[in-house]
Design a protein around this motif. Structure first.
Motif, PDB file in Angstrom:
ATOM      1  N   ILE A  90      -4.446  51.255 -13.348  1.00 15.18           N
ATOM      2  CA  ILE A  90      -3.527  52.357 -13.072  1.00 15.18           C
ATOM      3  C   ILE A  90      -4.268  53.684 -13.120  1.00 15.18           C
ATOM      4  CG2 ILE A  90      -1.546  53.651 -14.004  1.00 15.18           C
ATOM      5  CD1 ILE A  90      -0.400  50.895 -14.854  1.00 15.18           C
ATOM      6  N   ASP A  91      -5.112  53.860 -14.134  1.00 18.36           N
ATOM      7  CA  ASP A  91      -5.894  55.091 -14.243  1.00 18.36           C
ATOM      8  C   ASP A  91      -6.823  55.275 -13.051  1.00 18.36           C
ATOM      9  OD1 ASP A  91      -4.662  55.617 -16.657  1.00 18.36           O
ATOM     10  OD2 ASP A  91      -6.334  54.853 -17.873  1.00 18.36           O
ATOM     11  N   ALA A  92      -7.440  54.186 -12.594  1.00 18.81           N
ATOM     12  CA  ALA A  92      -8.388  54.276 -11.474  1.00 18.81           C
ATOM     13  C   ALA A  92      -7.674  54.455 -10.133  1.00 18.81           C
ATOM     14  CB  ALA A  92      -9.269  53.028 -11.432  1.00 18.81           C
ATOM     15  N   ALA A  93      -6.553  53.742  -9.926  1.00 19.60           N
ATOM     16  CA  ALA A  93      -5.869  53.766  -8.635  1.00 19.60           C
ATOM     17  C   ALA A  93      -4.905  54.933  -8.507  1.00 19.60           C
ATOM     18  CB  ALA A  93      -5.113  52.463  -8.416  1.00 19.60           C
ATOM     19  N   HIS A  99       1.795  48.090  -6.856  1.00 21.98           N
ATOM     20  CA  HIS A  99       1.475  46.721  -7.198  1.00 21.98           C
ATOM     21  C   HIS A  99       2.147  46.361  -8.504  1.00 21.98           C
ATOM     22  CE1 HIS A  99      -1.030  43.314  -8.459  1.00 21.98           C
ATOM     23  NE2 HIS A  99      -1.182  43.136  -7.189  1.00 21.98           N
ATOM     24  N   GLU A 100       2.224  45.079  -8.802  1.00 19.60           N
ATOM     25  CA  GLU A 100       2.842  44.632 -10.039  1.00 19.60           C
ATOM     26  C   GLU A 100       2.244  45.293 -11.274  1.00 19.60           C
ATOM     27  OE1 GLU A 100       3.443  40.448 -10.995  1.00 19.60           O
ATOM     28  OE2 GLU A 100       3.904  40.218  -8.871  1.00 19.60           O
ATOM     29  N   CYS A 101       0.917  45.425 -11.311  1.00 18.13           N
ATOM     30  CA  CYS A 101       0.300  46.000 -12.504  1.00 18.13           C
ATOM     31  C   CYS A 101       0.621  47.490 -12.628  1.00 18.13           C
ATOM     32  CB  CYS A 101      -1.209  45.766 -12.527  1.00 18.13           C
ATOM     33  SG  CYS A 101      -2.102  46.671 -11.267  1.00 18.13           S
ATOM     34  N   MET A 102       1.128  48.082 -11.556  1.00 18.63           N
ATOM     35  CA  MET A 102       1.514  49.484 -11.606  1.00 18.63           C
ATOM     36  C   MET A 102       2.951  49.638 -12.091  1.00 18.63           C
ATOM     37  SD  MET A 102      -1.073  51.244 -10.380  1.00 18.63           S
ATOM     38  CE  MET A 102      -0.313  52.760  -9.894  1.00 18.63           C
ATOM     39  N   GLY A 103       3.602  48.522 -12.429  1.00 16.45           N
ATOM     40  CA  GLY A 103       4.965  48.582 -12.905  1.00 16.45           C
ATOM     41  C   GLY A 103       5.991  48.527 -11.784  1.00 16.45           C
ATOM     42  N   GLN A 104       5.563  48.367 -10.561  1.00 20.00           N
ATOM     43  CA  GLN A 104       6.472  48.280  -9.420  1.00 20.00           C
ATOM     44  C   GLN A 104       6.439  46.841  -8.938  1.00 20.00           C
ATOM     45  OE1 GLN A 104       8.339  50.884  -8.122  1.00 20.00           O
ATOM     46  NE2 GLN A 104       9.307  49.244  -6.998  1.00 20.00           N
ATOM     47  N   GLN A 105       7.468  46.045  -9.275  1.00 23.46           N
ATOM     48  CA  GLN A 105       7.445  44.607  -9.016  1.00 23.46           C
ATOM     49  C   GLN A 105       7.215  44.243  -7.548  1.00 23.46           C
ATOM     50  OE1 GLN A 105       7.363  41.962 -10.994  1.00 23.46           O
ATOM     51  NE2 GLN A 105       7.285  43.248 -12.790  1.00 23.46           N
ATOM     52  N   VAL A 106       7.928  44.841  -6.637  1.00 28.91           N
ATOM     53  CA  VAL A 106       7.729  44.569  -5.223  1.00 28.91           C
ATOM     54  C   VAL A 106       7.434  45.892  -4.543  1.00 28.91           C
ATOM     55  CG1 VAL A 106       8.714  42.422  -4.319  1.00 28.91           C
ATOM     56  CG2 VAL A 106      10.216  44.062  -5.363  1.00 28.91           C
ATOM     57  N   GLY A 107       6.224  46.379  -4.777  1.00 23.94           N
ATOM     58  CA  GLY A 107       5.850  47.717  -4.340  1.00 23.94           C
ATOM     59  C   GLY A 107       5.987  47.957  -2.859  1.00 23.94           C
ATOM     60  N   CYS A 108       5.519  47.036  -2.030  1.00 22.16           N
ATOM     61  CA  CYS A 108       5.592  47.235  -0.584  1.00 22.16           C
ATOM     62  C   CYS A 108       7.042  47.261  -0.122  1.00 22.16           C
ATOM     63  CB  CYS A 108       4.824  46.139   0.153  1.00 22.16           C
ATOM     64  SG  CYS A 108       3.051  46.276  -0.097  1.00 22.16           S
ATOM     65  N   GLU A 109       7.850  46.368  -0.667  1.00 20.88           N
ATOM     66  CA  GLU A 109       9.264  46.334  -0.293  1.00 20.88           C
ATOM     67  C   GLU A 109       9.965  47.628  -0.712  1.00 20.88           C
ATOM     68  OE1 GLU A 109      13.228  43.660  -1.163  1.00 20.88           O
ATOM     69  OE2 GLU A 109      11.251  42.735  -1.374  1.00 20.88           O
ATOM     70  N   ALA A 110       9.651  48.111  -1.919  1.00 20.44           N
ATOM     71  CA  ALA A 110      10.242  49.368  -2.389  1.00 20.44           C
ATOM     72  C   ALA A 110       9.829  50.527  -1.489  1.00 20.44           C
ATOM     73  CB  ALA A 110       9.816  49.636  -3.833  1.00 20.44           C
ATOM     74  N   ALA A 111       8.569  50.533  -1.050  1.00 25.36           N
ATOM     75  CA  ALA A 111       8.097  51.594  -0.163  1.00 25.36           C
ATOM     76  C   ALA A 111       8.833  51.550   1.167  1.00 25.36           C
ATOM     77  CB  ALA A 111       6.594  51.467   0.058  1.00 25.36           C
ATOM     78  N   VAL A 112       9.060  50.351   1.700  1.00 28.79           N
ATOM     79  CA  VAL A 112       9.779  50.219   2.976  1.00 28.79           C
ATOM     80  C   VAL A 112      11.208  50.731   2.823  1.00 28.79           C
ATOM     81  CG1 VAL A 112      10.746  48.535   4.602  1.00 28.79           C
ATOM     82  CG2 VAL A 112       8.351  48.357   3.891  1.00 28.79           C
ATOM     83  N   HIS A 113      11.883  50.346   1.732  1.00 31.80           N
ATOM     84  CA  HIS A 113      13.255  50.810   1.516  1.00 31.80           C
ATOM     85  C   HIS A 113      13.312  52.331   1.350  1.00 31.80           C
ATOM     86  CE1 HIS A 113      15.219  46.974   1.551  1.00 31.80           C
ATOM     87  NE2 HIS A 113      14.406  46.501   0.625  1.00 31.80           N
ATOM     88  N   ALA A 114      12.359  52.883   0.628  1.00 29.16           N
ATOM     89  CA  ALA A 114      12.323  54.339   0.448  1.00 29.16           C
ATOM     90  C   ALA A 114      12.114  55.040   1.781  1.00 29.16           C
ATOM     91  CB  ALA A 114      11.220  54.723  -0.540  1.00 29.16           C
ATOM     92  N   MET A 115      11.204  54.500   2.595  1.00 32.73           N
ATOM     93  CA  MET A 115      10.941  55.112   3.894  1.00 32.73           C
ATOM     94  C   MET A 115      12.163  54.978   4.807  1.00 32.73           C
ATOM     95  SD  MET A 115       8.128  56.476   3.443  1.00 32.73           S
ATOM     96  CE  MET A 115       7.541  57.019   5.010  1.00 32.73           C
ATOM     97  N   ASN A 116      12.856  53.816   4.752  1.00 32.38           N
ATOM     98  CA  ASN A 116      14.070  53.645   5.555  1.00 32.38           C
ATOM     99  C   ASN A 116      15.141  54.650   5.150  1.00 32.38           C
ATOM    100  OD1 ASN A 116      13.349  51.633   7.350  1.00 32.38           O
ATOM    101  ND2 ASN A 116      13.912  49.986   5.939  1.00 32.38           N
ATOM    102  N   SER A 117      15.304  54.865   3.843  1.00 27.88           N
ATOM    103  CA  SER A 117      16.297  55.830   3.362  1.00 27.88           C
ATOM    104  C   SER A 117      15.958  57.231   3.865  1.00 27.88           C
ATOM    105  CB  SER A 117      16.352  55.828   1.839  1.00 27.88           C
ATOM    106  OG  SER A 117      16.825  54.603   1.381  1.00 27.88           O
ATOM    107  N   LEU A 118      14.690  57.581   3.778  1.00 28.09           N
ATOM    108  CA  LEU A 118      14.276  58.895   4.264  1.00 28.09           C
ATOM    109  C   LEU A 118      14.491  59.019   5.768  1.00 28.09           C
ATOM    110  CD1 LEU A 118      10.983  59.438   2.254  1.00 28.09           C
ATOM    111  CD2 LEU A 118      13.105  60.737   2.022  1.00 28.09           C
TER     112      LEU A 118
END
Length: 179
Positions: A90-93, A99-118
């Motif tokens: 997390i510190d490096a990235a 990603h899961e290690c970043m605390g976001q279980q389905v990061g790509c899916e969450a990004a797609v939903h956020a972009m769709n909402s926007l």
């Protein structure tokens, strides 16, 4: 869940790790493997079974592309490593990886939903830049591994052990070894 070339899937590994009197010894051995590949440079030939893949042909209309399914044990060990050094990653990235290690279980899916909402908002116009450089293995692996040594040293040894000079990797299709 797909299994690697050994045929052992997640259910089989869970059974092996939890159902027998000697399961504790198996789990201790897996932990020892994880520790060793994270802390010691290992000859690539010694890890060839660990990094072996089963290839599944995927019809992409313009031809067939292989999808490599690695051994489940590699994914189990990798997950244990990520849980252990996740904060360092997390510190490096930083905020650049979902990603899961970043605390976001389905990061790509969450990004797609956020972009769709926007995008659905009448006040927003969105442009999504997708960086697929390594989708076709076009990045320089040696340079990437050297950069990781500086950006996230706790991850560098395991990545070097599993991705450096992988000419000896076993590739299987329908149980027959190709290379």
């Amino acid at each position: 869940m797909l299994a690697g070339s050994s045929g052992l899937d997640a259910i089989a590994w869970r059974h092996l790790c939890c159902s027998f009197q000697s399961s504790f010894d198996l789990c201790a051995a897996l932990a020892s493997i994880a520790k060793r590949i994270c802390t010691t440079f290992i000859d690539t030939k010694c890890l060839s079974a660990f990094v072996t893949c089963r290839l599944i042909p995927l019809d992409k209309c313009l031809g067939v592309r292989p999808i490599g399914v690695g051994e489940k044990i590699r994914r189990i060990v990798g997950k244990a490593i990520l849980v252990t050094i996740g904060e360092n990653i997390i510190d490096a990235a930083g905020p650049f990886q979902l990603h899961e290690c970043m605390g976001q279980q389905v990061g790509c899916e969450a990004a797609v939903h956020a972009m769709n909402s926007l995008y659905d908002s009448q006040t927003t116009e969105v442009v999504l830049l997708v960086n697929a450089n390594n989708a076709f293995n076009s990045l320089n692996r040696e340079t990437a591994l050297r950069n990781i040594e500086h950006l996230c040293p706790s991850l560098s040894v395991v990545l070097i052990n599993t991705y450096h000079d992988r000419k000896d990797i076993g590739l299987f299709v329908d149980g027959a070894m190709l290379l």
